[in-house]
Design an enzyme around this catalytic site. Structure first.
Site, PDB file in Angstrom:
ATOM      1  N   GLU A 139      19.401  12.397  -8.471  1.00  0.00           N
ATOM      2  CA  GLU A 139      20.176  13.547  -8.922  1.00  0.00           C
ATOM      3  C   GLU A 139      21.622  13.265  -8.498  1.00  0.00           C
ATOM      4  O   GLU A 139      21.874  12.964  -7.328  1.00  0.00           O
ATOM      5  CB  GLU A 139      19.663  14.819  -8.229  1.00  0.00           C
ATOM      6  CG  GLU A 139      20.424  16.016  -8.714  1.00  0.00           C
ATOM      7  CD  GLU A 139      19.999  17.330  -8.069  1.00  0.00           C
ATOM      8  OE1 GLU A 139      19.009  17.339  -7.313  1.00  0.00           O
ATOM      9  OE2 GLU A 139      20.692  18.332  -8.332  1.00  0.00           O
TER      10      GLU A 139
ATOM     11  N   ARG B  35       8.862   8.750   2.603  1.00  0.00           N
ATOM     12  CA  ARG B  35      10.289   8.464   2.553  1.00  0.00           C
ATOM     13  C   ARG B  35      10.713   7.732   3.816  1.00  0.00           C
ATOM     14  O   ARG B  35      10.039   7.784   4.844  1.00  0.00           O
ATOM     15  CB  ARG B  35      11.088   9.736   2.351  1.00  0.00           C
ATOM     16  CG  ARG B  35      10.960  10.768   3.466  1.00  0.00           C
ATOM     17  CD  ARG B  35      11.967  11.896   3.282  1.00  0.00           C
ATOM     18  NE  ARG B  35      12.014  12.401   1.918  1.00  0.00           N
ATOM     19  CZ  ARG B  35      13.153  12.598   1.246  1.00  0.00           C
ATOM     20  NH1 ARG B  35      14.317  12.338   1.789  1.00  0.00           N
ATOM     21  NH2 ARG B  35      13.129  13.081   0.033  1.00  0.00           N
TER      22      ARG B  35
ATOM     23  N   LYS C 223      21.135  14.531   1.624  1.00  0.00           N
ATOM     24  CA  LYS C 223      22.448  14.548   0.978  1.00  0.00           C
ATOM     25  C   LYS C 223      23.227  15.807   1.374  1.00  0.00           C
ATOM     26  O   LYS C 223      24.443  15.766   1.486  1.00  0.00           O
ATOM     27  CB  LYS C 223      22.286  14.477  -0.542  1.00  0.00           C
ATOM     28  CG  LYS C 223      22.008  13.049  -1.013  1.00  0.00           C
ATOM     29  CD  LYS C 223      22.009  12.944  -2.519  1.00  0.00           C
ATOM     30  CE  LYS C 223      20.677  13.316  -3.089  1.00  0.00           C
ATOM     31  NZ  LYS C 223      20.530  13.008  -4.522  1.00  0.00           N
TER      32      LYS C 223
END
Ligand code: ATP
Ligand code: MG
Length: 581
Positions: free
Chosen positions: A55, A280, A290
């Site tokens: 994204e 992850r 982020k």
């Protein structure tokens, strides 16, 4: 270190060991096995087609690198394809700057998507059509509950949800309202489109999830064409389906969303990829969300997204990381189903291994101390032979000038040395790398402050090249530069951005920024380098002998050199291995 921590390091350590032993770069992991099986059964007609779907709401970080290497790496390995796709469905947080940085970073990591650069926003019309299809099937409805009410009706993990009073709207009314949502008749947030699944499902994601929300925000690609935007859950599977992805690889937190991913595609009766989740990457001493990285940038805690202390790809690049080191790291950490924390020392270990092979060795003095060689003729300059890289004879030799005034590192001298200090001291002899033996005869100090400002030494002309014909031994070899030929430079030294292993582990009422390491950046302004560095260009990497690896910063220019310390020479990972094995 506590027990758990040691256990965890041991585990990561063993995994890293095993992975490098089995088949370098080709660790057997469960996703690779799934693909191999699918190829055997000819599922997807033998195709392998993955995607990396960021994204564009921030810069990529080392965690994304894991996903990039996995997706592109599997495609390369199995002769398949990997798309770069921007999942740009939330215009309020997305920007062109992020798109550009992501493209640059994936390319820099060494991967190519040919003409397969896609944007979820290109599918908005198609997604809308699919939504209409679900409404017509009685599988989606327009809901007038507010965000708070939806949450309330949703129930909890232990209590079932309640049906929305709008759940039984007729198909015609739904079609009419949905179209009017699109044309902009209603204010933001007034209505949503929801899937009609099961408000009592044990999986909360299946309790009539939202597919569209009304949001007036200018999209970086579609402008103001839309005022309804799809949610991740609705959009993502469609994107994968439209692109005919075979293996849709994502992180573990989406495991509970998989039934929804499958439900949407099944109800629509369209091509269905297979979603596979993996753990992850988490690294100690840094943050990887982020949102948090953006906060550091916005609050000026760092110089920007590419600050060399950031775990972003652009930060690592600026710091002097190589794509090879990052890819090697991603191979070694492997791919697992269970979350773990990887030690940042492993990342640095991979970096050192790569830089050791490729870096030109040079001499640089970071905190200079002037040395006058009293018996060396003033004005004379000798060009001494220096080895460019002992790991690689093909890198050849270079000349380093020697003269009667030199600089050595301040902490290579002690006036009153303790027992294990073998470097220079009054009356003691040491070797100058590639040069001569020198002996300290006198120490000059600033009369007012008492600070040592100069050493007086003598050299032994018989020891040129660093060896004494009489077999006399010295215990230390120092790096040095010739004072009148030296190139001045600034150097930035970095250490961990956070002083806590887990930056989120804070006192109540404080957020992760309270754990920022106040000493993560040290600037040295009067460094002296050997003259071969005069023309170093931004991005050039070197090993400064005895000090570490350094990289020329993009803000550097001729005559105003600025270096970043990439990493020191001390390999803490190797030490951890010794301790735990
Ligand atoms: P963040 O949590 O940092 O905001 P994100 O998951 O929201 O990251 P996306 O842009 O959606 O960021 O991520 C693109 C891809 O990278 C996704 O497939 C995601 O699963 C993967 N990814 C993100 N963070 C990590 C990580 N730490 N380790 C491995 N893969 C990751
Ligand atoms: Mg995401």
């Amino acid at each position: 270190m506590n027990e758990n921590r040691i256990e965890e390091l041991k585990r990561t350590n063993n995994e890293a060991e095993n992975s490098s032993k089995t088949q370098p770069g080709k660790v057997v992991h469960f996703i690779r096995e799934i693909i191999q099986d699918d190829l055997k059964t000819n599922k997807y007609e033998g195709r392998v087609h993955t995607r990396f779907p960021p994204e564009p709401n921030g810069y990529l970080h080392i965690g994304h690198a894991k996903s990039v290497c996995l997706n592109f790496g599997l495609a390369i390995e199995f002769g398949g394809l990997c798309n770069l796709r921007f999942d740009d469905t939330n215009p309020s947080k997305e920007e062109i700057e992020y798109i550009e940085s992501i493209i640059e970073d994936v390319r820099w990591l060494g991967f190519s998507w040919d003409e397969r650069l896609f944007y979820a926003s290109d599918y908005f019309e198609q997604m809308y059509e699919y939504a209409v299809q679900l409404i017509k099937k009685g599988k989606a409805y327009v809901c007038d509950l507010s965000a708070d009410e939806i949450r309330e009706y949703r129930g909890t993990l232990t209590a079932p949800g309640k049906d929305s009073p709008y759940r039984s709207r007729s198909i015609d009314e739904n079609l009419n309202l949905f179209e009017r949502m699109r044309t902009g008749e209603f204010p933001d947030g007034l209505r949503t489109l929801r899937a009609k699944i099961d408000m009592a499902s044990p999986n909360l994601n299946l309790r009539d999830p939202i597919m569209y929300r009304i949001l007036r925000a200018t999209h970086h690609r579609t402008g103001d064409a839309w005022c309804i935007y799809p949610t991740y859950d609705w959009a993502h599977g469609l994107e994968d389906s439209i692109e005919r992805i075979t293996h849709s690889i994502c992180t573990l937190e989406f495991e509970d969303h998989r039934p929804l991913y499958d439900w949407f595609l099944e109800e629509l009766g369209v091509y269905r990829p297979q979603q596979i989740e993996f753990a992850r990457l988490n690294l100690n001493y840094t943050v990887m969300s982020k949102r948090k990285l953006l906060k550091l940038v916005k609050e000026g805690r760092v110089a920007g997204w590419d600050d060399p202390r950031m775990p972003t790809i652009s930060g690592l690049r600026r710091r002097g990381y190589t794509p090879e080191a990052i890819r090697d790291f991603c191979d070694r950490i492997g791919v697992a189903k269970a979350n773990s924390i990887v030690d940042i020392a492993l990342l640095e270990h991979c970096l050192r291994e790569d830089l050791n092979k490729r870096s030109l060795r040079v001499m640089a003095v970071l905190r200079p101390l002037r040395v006058v060689i009293e018996n060396y003729p003033e004005g004379q300059v000798e060009e001494l032979d220096a080895v460019n890289n002992p790991e690689d004879p093909d890198m050849g030799m270079r000349k380093v000038p020697f003269s009667n005034v030199l600089y050595i590192e301040r902490d290579d001298f002690m006036e009153d040395p303790p027992k294990k200090f073998y470097r220079l001291a009054p009356g003691r002899e040491v070797r100058l790398r590639y040069g001569y033996y020198i002996k300290c005869t006198d120490v000059k100090k600033d009369e007012k402050t008492g600070e040592i400002i100069e050493l007086r030494c003598t050299y032994d002309p018989e020891t040129r090249g660093g060896w004494s014909p009489d077999g006399r031994q010295v215990k230390a070899t120092l790096h040095w530069v010739s004072a009148d030929r030296a190139v001045p430079a600034k150097v930035k030294l970095y250490s961990n951005l956070f002083h806590k292993e887990n930056p989120d582990d804070g006192t109540e009422g404080e957020d992760f920024t309270a754990n920022l390491n106040p000493n993560s950046l040290e600037e040295l302004t009067s460094c002296q380098l050997e003259p071969s560095l005069a023309n170093a260009k931004p991005g050039d990497r070197f090993q400064f002998e005895r000090l570490g690896y350094f990289c020329v910063d993009p803000d550097s220019s001729e005559g105003r050199l600025l270096f970043n310390r990439t990493v020191t020479l001390r390999d803490t990972w190797a030490k951890i291995q010794q301790r735990t094995i």
